[in-house]
Scaffold this motif. Sequence first.
Motif, PDB file in Angstrom:
ATOM      1  N   ALA A  96      42.010  36.059  36.985  1.00 36.79           N
ATOM      2  CA  ALA A  96      42.602  34.915  37.664  1.00 36.79           C
ATOM      3  C   ALA A  96      43.931  34.561  37.022  1.00 36.79           C
ATOM      4  N   ALA A  97      44.784  33.944  37.801  1.00 31.60           N
ATOM      5  CA  ALA A  97      46.104  33.558  37.303  1.00 31.60           C
ATOM      6  C   ALA A  97      46.553  32.272  37.978  1.00 31.60           C
ATOM      7  N   ARG A  98      47.425  31.580  37.309  1.00 29.18           N
ATOM      8  CA  ARG A  98      47.977  30.362  37.896  1.00 29.18           C
ATOM      9  C   ARG A  98      49.306  30.040  37.257  1.00 29.18           C
ATOM     10  N   ARG A  99      50.002  29.127  37.885  1.00 29.87           N
ATOM     11  CA  ARG A  99      51.257  28.606  37.381  1.00 29.87           C
ATOM     12  C   ARG A  99      50.973  27.421  36.459  1.00 29.87           C
ATOM     13  N   TYR A 115      45.263  32.110  42.037  1.00 31.06           N
ATOM     14  CA  TYR A 115      45.281  33.548  42.317  1.00 31.06           C
ATOM     15  C   TYR A 115      44.088  34.205  41.636  1.00 31.06           C
ATOM     16  N   ARG A 116      43.318  34.958  42.420  1.00 34.03           N
ATOM     17  CA  ARG A 116      42.051  35.489  41.911  1.00 34.03           C
ATOM     18  C   ARG A 116      41.824  36.898  42.422  1.00 34.03           C
ATOM     19  N   GLY A 117      41.231  37.721  41.582  1.00 33.22           N
ATOM     20  CA  GLY A 117      40.890  39.055  42.010  1.00 33.22           C
ATOM     21  C   GLY A 117      39.542  39.104  42.694  1.00 33.22           C
ATOM     22  N   GLN A 118      39.176  40.292  43.138  1.00 36.64           N
ATOM     23  CA  GLN A 118      37.918  40.474  43.870  1.00 36.64           C
ATOM     24  C   GLN A 118      36.734  40.720  42.952  1.00 36.64           C
ATOM     25  N   GLY A 119      37.009  41.028  41.711  1.00 37.21           N
ATOM     26  CA  GLY A 119      35.929  41.203  40.751  1.00 37.21           C
ATOM     27  C   GLY A 119      35.579  42.655  40.500  1.00 37.21           C
ATOM     28  N   THR A 120      35.041  42.893  39.314  1.00 37.88           N
ATOM     29  CA  THR A 120      34.547  44.215  38.949  1.00 37.88           C
ATOM     30  C   THR A 120      33.231  44.017  38.197  1.00 37.88           C
ATOM     31  N   GLN A 121      32.228  44.795  38.559  1.00 38.65           N
ATOM     32  CA  GLN A 121      30.894  44.596  38.010  1.00 38.65           C
ATOM     33  C   GLN A 121      30.750  45.288  36.665  1.00 38.65           C
ATOM     34  N   VAL A 122      30.161  44.552  35.733  1.00 40.02           N
ATOM     35  CA  VAL A 122      29.814  45.095  34.423  1.00 40.02           C
ATOM     36  C   VAL A 122      28.309  44.957  34.257  1.00 40.02           C
ATOM     37  N   THR A 123      27.659  46.065  33.978  1.00 38.71           N
ATOM     38  CA  THR A 123      26.210  46.070  33.790  1.00 38.71           C
ATOM     39  C   THR A 123      25.892  46.694  32.446  1.00 38.71           C
TER      40      THR A 123
END
Length: 126
Positions: A96-99, A115-123
């Motif tokens: 995520a990011a912001r001003r 501003y945000r990404g879609q995510g990535t899974q960690v298992t």
Amino acid sequence: QAQLVESGGGSVQAGGDLRLSCVASDTYKTYCMGWFRQVPGKERELVVSIVTSGGRPYYADSVKGRFTISQDNAKNTLYLQMNRLKPEDTAMYYCAARRPGPGTCDTWSWSDFAYRGQGTQVTVSS
């Protein structure tokens, strides 16, 4: 609008390492960047954050000493090096990011980041 694209997630055994990457398309909007994680049924939590112009990163207590945030400004990329992973680190990880704005980079919540990404899974398996 800034786009954030994460990569690097996967499945590892406990004690293993992973490195997540987040590429930002518009760096002028990335005053503060962070990694959140979420498991089903729980709120998204801020794991680590950094003011991209410099300063001491924030780490949640649960990851201190194991996770390290870094950035490559030439590549517009934020990294999260995760070492000695534990099963409780299993989650979807989001960049995520912001001003700049009211508040600080270590206290903003997920809803404060524009501003945000879609995510990535960690298992992490035991």
